[in-house]
Design a protein around this motif. Structure first.
Motif, PDB file in Angstrom:
ATOM      1  N   ALA A   1       5.296   9.836  -4.822  1.00 52.23           N
ATOM      2  CA  ALA A   1       5.327  11.186  -4.251  1.00 52.23           C
ATOM      3  C   ALA A   1       5.393  12.156  -5.412  1.00 52.23           C
ATOM      4  N   SER A   2       4.836  13.359  -5.201  1.00 56.97           N
ATOM      5  CA  SER A   2       4.991  14.349  -6.263  1.00 56.97           C
ATOM      6  C   SER A   2       5.328  15.703  -5.670  1.00 56.97           C
ATOM      7  N   VAL A   3       5.998  16.525  -6.485  1.00 58.68           N
ATOM      8  CA  VAL A   3       6.279  17.898  -6.092  1.00 58.68           C
ATOM      9  C   VAL A   3       5.859  18.802  -7.240  1.00 58.68           C
ATOM     10  N   TRP A   4       5.265  19.922  -6.876  1.00 59.15           N
ATOM     11  CA  TRP A   4       4.768  20.876  -7.878  1.00 59.15           C
ATOM     12  C   TRP A   4       5.469  22.204  -7.646  1.00 59.15           C
ATOM     13  N   THR A   5       6.326  22.601  -8.576  1.00 56.13           N
ATOM     14  CA  THR A   5       7.103  23.840  -8.420  1.00 56.13           C
ATOM     15  C   THR A   5       7.661  24.264  -9.778  1.00 56.13           C
ATOM     16  N   GLY A   6       7.944  25.561  -9.917  1.00 51.83           N
ATOM     17  CA  GLY A   6       8.616  26.036 -11.128  1.00 51.83           C
ATOM     18  C   GLY A   6      10.126  26.084 -10.950  1.00 51.83           C
ATOM     19  N   ASP A   7      10.596  25.722  -9.779  1.00 54.40           N
ATOM     20  CA  ASP A   7      12.032  25.819  -9.469  1.00 54.40           C
ATOM     21  C   ASP A   7      12.670  24.437  -9.674  1.00 54.40           C
ATOM     22  N   LEU A   8      13.432  24.321 -10.773  1.00 50.62           N
ATOM     23  CA  LEU A   8      13.991  23.032 -11.180  1.00 50.62           C
ATOM     24  C   LEU A   8      14.891  22.411 -10.108  1.00 50.62           C
TER      25      LEU A   8
ATOM     26  N   VAL B   1       8.725   9.064  -8.093  1.00 46.37           N
ATOM     27  CA  VAL B   1       8.534  10.499  -7.860  1.00 46.37           C
ATOM     28  C   VAL B   1       8.042  11.133  -9.151  1.00 46.37           C
ATOM     29  N   TRP B   2       7.050  11.975  -9.031  1.00 51.95           N
ATOM     30  CA  TRP B   2       6.550  12.722 -10.187  1.00 51.95           C
ATOM     31  C   TRP B   2       6.806  14.205  -9.952  1.00 51.95           C
ATOM     32  N   VAL B   3       7.370  14.876 -10.950  1.00 52.32           N
ATOM     33  CA  VAL B   3       7.635  16.312 -10.853  1.00 52.32           C
ATOM     34  C   VAL B   3       6.687  17.030 -11.804  1.00 52.32           C
ATOM     35  N   ASN B   4       5.840  17.885 -11.248  1.00 49.18           N
ATOM     36  CA  ASN B   4       4.829  18.634 -12.022  1.00 49.18           C
ATOM     37  C   ASN B   4       3.938  17.710 -12.852  1.00 49.18           C
ATOM     38  N   THR B   5       3.693  16.553 -12.322  1.00 48.66           N
ATOM     39  CA  THR B   5       2.812  15.586 -12.964  1.00 48.66           C
ATOM     40  C   THR B   5       2.456  14.534 -11.920  1.00 48.66           C
ATOM     41  N   PHE B   6       1.526  13.634 -12.265  1.00 51.86           N
ATOM     42  CA  PHE B   6       1.179  12.584 -11.299  1.00 51.86           C
ATOM     43  C   PHE B   6       0.670  11.374 -12.049  1.00 51.86           C
ATOM     44  N   PHE B   7       1.010  10.202 -11.572  1.00 53.85           N
ATOM     45  CA  PHE B   7       0.514   8.933 -12.102  1.00 53.85           C
ATOM     46  C   PHE B   7       1.077   8.558 -13.469  1.00 53.85           C
TER      47      PHE B   7
ATOM     48  N   LEU C   1      -0.723  26.298 -11.066  1.00 57.87           N
ATOM     49  CA  LEU C   1      -1.780  25.865 -10.148  1.00 57.87           C
ATOM     50  C   LEU C   1      -2.904  25.093 -10.854  1.00 57.87           C
ATOM     51  N   ASP C   2      -3.257  25.500 -12.073  1.00 60.83           N
ATOM     52  CA  ASP C   2      -4.337  24.779 -12.767  1.00 60.83           C
ATOM     53  C   ASP C   2      -3.981  23.310 -12.937  1.00 60.83           C
ATOM     54  N   ARG C   3      -2.761  23.089 -13.412  1.00 56.68           N
ATOM     55  CA  ARG C   3      -2.294  21.712 -13.631  1.00 56.68           C
ATOM     56  C   ARG C   3      -2.205  20.950 -12.315  1.00 56.68           C
TER      57      ARG C   3
ATOM     58  N   GLY D   1       0.787  -1.226   0.000  1.00 57.34           N
ATOM     59  CA  GLY D   1       0.000   0.000   0.000  1.00 57.34           C
ATOM     60  C   GLY D   1       0.820   1.276   0.000  1.00 57.34           C
ATOM     61  N   GLY D   2       0.110   2.395   0.071  1.00 53.68           N
ATOM     62  CA  GLY D   2       0.789   3.683   0.066  1.00 53.68           C
ATOM     63  C   GLY D   2      -0.044   4.776   0.708  1.00 53.68           C
ATOM     64  N   LYS D   3       0.596   5.901   0.914  1.00 54.34           N
ATOM     65  CA  LYS D   3      -0.080   7.113   1.406  1.00 54.34           C
ATOM     66  C   LYS D   3       0.672   8.259   0.753  1.00 54.34           C
ATOM     67  N   SER D   4       0.567   8.333  -0.563  1.00 54.42           N
ATOM     68  CA  SER D   4       1.509   9.154  -1.327  1.00 54.42           C
ATOM     69  C   SER D   4       1.276  10.651  -1.136  1.00 54.42           C
ATOM     70  N   PRO D   5       2.358  11.375  -0.829  1.00 53.27           N
ATOM     71  CA  PRO D   5       2.253  12.826  -0.651  1.00 53.27           C
ATOM     72  C   PRO D   5       2.322  13.569  -1.981  1.00 53.27           C
ATOM     73  N   GLN D   6       1.534  14.628  -2.069  1.00 46.50           N
ATOM     74  CA  GLN D   6       1.662  15.564  -3.191  1.00 46.50           C
ATOM     75  C   GLN D   6       2.036  16.908  -2.556  1.00 46.50           C
ATOM     76  N   VAL D   7       3.232  17.394  -2.853  1.00 46.83           N
ATOM     77  CA  VAL D   7       3.695  18.650  -2.247  1.00 46.83           C
ATOM     78  C   VAL D   7       3.531  19.764  -3.279  1.00 46.83           C
ATOM     79  N   ILE D   8       2.624  20.693  -2.989  1.00 49.63           N
ATOM     80  CA  ILE D   8       2.234  21.703  -3.980  1.00 49.63           C
ATOM     81  C   ILE D   8       2.722  23.072  -3.500  1.00 49.63           C
ATOM     82  N   LEU D   9       3.675  23.628  -4.231  1.00 51.08           N
ATOM     83  CA  LEU D   9       4.343  24.859  -3.788  1.00 51.08           C
ATOM     84  C   LEU D   9       3.790  26.063  -4.549  1.00 51.08           C
ATOM     85  N   ALA D  10       3.980  27.231  -3.945  1.00 52.49           N
ATOM     86  CA  ALA D  10       3.297  28.448  -4.440  1.00 52.49           C
ATOM     87  C   ALA D  10       3.715  28.825  -5.858  1.00 52.49           C
TER      88      ALA D  10
END
Ligand code: NAD
Length: 503
Positions: free
Chosen positions: A435-442, A457-463, A286-288, A273-282
């Motif tokens: 896990a995913s992270v959402w940011t414009g900072d590479l 790990v997904w960067v600016n995407t998921f699944f 945001l739409d995506r 199983g899992g409890k996957s985090p999505q970390v969404i930064l300012a």
């Protein structure tokens, strides 16, 4: 069996479902058969709560018979010693037959498990076909090695099948999870005994029949339906099974290791199983991020091992994120009839899972989280095992709803100060699947990818997924890797051969 064309409307699907001849038998040694002891269990349609069929319930006797057939086929070499391109041809035909039976698979997994037919046709079936094709096409790329030994010796390695492999899979993607394991296990020349979840056994038998139709020899691919406690345990404890490839919950994954230890030290790989985090930064798009967060927790009714169930949002965008998330959920995920091609969300798999998920919702409220959306049965759908898309806010990471796998459409949103706090919370979990992270900072994104304790790990995407990309977790999310070349290694072993050359 074989629906000739894909039905266009909900009414067409229902007509098919009502007149379909559901197979209740298992498949052992190239033939359909009932359970030797005559046991049955009811297969229930979770959208209506009504019984579809009385399925054969396998026990130790059936598992013994299936394992014996698998061993005979393995020793006879009808599959294990077939030329690699011979196996490739059969598996490619198998993949084609799965694609040709798309409507049958969509119907079976939908009426047994509550999957939407649109999800089956758009994702599960094409992915299963792609996974089988990938494994088939890899067969003649598997190589041994000649190693650097002294002049007087030639040493080389042979990559060989393990023998008889037991595959124990869950109900959340019935035919797809089976395909992830069948592809590499069969490609490497093993014989298999597949034990599907009791909630979703029909598509497994169809897979075995199609493998036989594609030219797969009798005994190579067997299916024993039945409960985990009886059929599953008999397989996992079997003294003549060389490996268990398991996908399912953490507690049962633990049992697989125990059974192996208490029987014949068979290989065990676990996908749990899992409890996957999505970390969404300012600074993200945001739409995506919102759309992916919504899909991440509500697709497949939230019954997804890698579901992005812990959503961590930087404070500066927290309120805006919540509003948009709620609006997009209403637009994208309205529960309904899974046989309606327009429906994006079906019921939960069964009454038990429904009670489990409702129990977690009650627990979230008791522990002080705020219910921002959902929380019960959607209006007009009180008959089946439905739960509306549910969202908790004002939650913190040590609440039960943020730590335990709910396996339903329940998201938990937590505000964070910055990426470092998101990373710390992400890693504060017994799980480590996605896990995913959402940011414009590479640079920040790559630091997160490096430091998060997660198999994927997904960067600016998921699944995102592909047959070429490994799927699996770390920590209690399991030790296996499905898909990709690595999966072929997990269903084979290396033999070391020394040849004395003299001087
Ligand atoms: P489960 O662990 O209850 O059952 C999985 C399989 O194990 C079923 O076939 C079941 O019959 C069998 N089983 C149960 N008890 C057994 C026993 N004592 N001995 C032998 N076999 C036994 O899981 P589930 O409820 O079917 O599926 C949901 C779980 O699967 C979730 O935890 C989910 O995260 C996980 N999952 C993981 C992945 C992954 O790739 N990591 C993918 C899909 C699902």
């Amino acid at each position: 069996m074989q629906i000739s064309s894909i039905p266009a409307t909900a009414a067409d699907w229902h007509r098919l479902a009502d007149g379909y001849s559901y197979e209740t038998r298992m498949f052992i040694d190239g033939a359909l058969c009932d359970a030797a002891e005559g046991g049955r269990y009811e297969s229930v349609n979770p959208a209506t709560g009504r019984v579809i069929a009385a399925m054969s319930a396998g026990t130790q006797v059936d598992v013994d018979r299936a394992v014996a057939a698998a061993r005979r086929a393995f020793r006879a070499g009808v599959w294990s010693r077939l030329a690699p391109r011979g196996r490739m041809d059969v598996l490619l035909r198998f993949a084609d037959l799965i694609a040709a039976h798309a409507a049958d698979f969509a119907l079976l997994d939908s009426v047994e498990m509550g999957k939407t037919v649109s999800g089956m046709l758009g994702f599960d079936i094409p992915s299963a076909v792609a996974n089988i094709r990938f494994a088939a096409e890899a067969i003649d790329k598997v190589e041994g090695a000649v190693t650097a030994t002294a002049r007087s010796a030639l040493h080389y390695t042979l990559r060989q099948p393990l023998g008889v492999v037991g595959l124990i899979v869950p109900w959340n993607y019935p035919m797809l999870m089976a395909s992830w394991k069948l592809g590499p296990a069969l490609a490497m020349g093993n014989s298999v005994v597949l034990k599907p979840a009791q909630q979703s056994g029909m598509s497994a038998v169809l897979l075995a029949r199609l493998f036989a139709e594609a030219g797969g020899p009798a005994g190579v691919f067997n299916v024993v339906n039945g409960s985990g406690a009886r059929a599953g345990q008999a397989l996992a404890r079997h003294m003549d099974v060389d490996k268990i490839g398991f996908t399912g919950s953490v507690p049962v994954g633990g049992l697989m290791m125990r059974y192996a230890g208490e029987s014949n030290l068979k290989h065990v790989t676990t996908e749990c199983g899992g409890k996957s985090p999505q970390v969404i930064l300012a600074d993200c798009d945001l739409d995506r991020a919102v759309d992916n967060a919504v899909h991440g927790i509500y697709s497949n009714q939230g019954e997804v091992c890698a579901a992005g169930s812990r959503i961590m949002v930087e404070r500066a965008i927290h309120e805006e994120f919540l509003q948009r998330f709620i609006d997009r959920t209403a637009a994208l995920y309205r529960p309904g009839d899974p046989l309606d091609p327009a429906c994006g969300m079906g019921p939960l798999v069964d009454d038990r899972q429904h009670r489990t998920v409702c129990g977690y919702i009650a627990r979230g409220l008791e522990e002080g989280a705020r219910l921002a959306m959902g929380g019960g049965a959607p209006e007009g759908l009180e008959e089946g095992f439905y739960v509306a898309p549910t969202l908790f806010t004002e939650a913190h990471n040590d609440m039960t709803i943020a730590q335990e796998e709910i396996f339903g459409p329940v998201g938990v949103v937590m505000p964070i100060d910055d990426m470092e706090q998101g990373l710390e919370l992400a890693n504060s979990s017994i799980f480590g699947l996605g896990a995913s992270v959402w940011t414009g900072d590479l640079a920040r994104a790559h630091r997160f990818a490096r430091d998060v304790e997660s198999g994927m790990v997904w960067v600016n995407t998921f699944f995102d997924q592909d047959p070429t990309a490994p799927w699996g977790g770390v920590k209690q999310s399991g030790n296996g890797r499905d898909k990709c070349r690595e999966a072929l290694n997990q269903y084979s072993q290396i033999k070391s051969v020394w040849v004395h050359l003299g001087d």
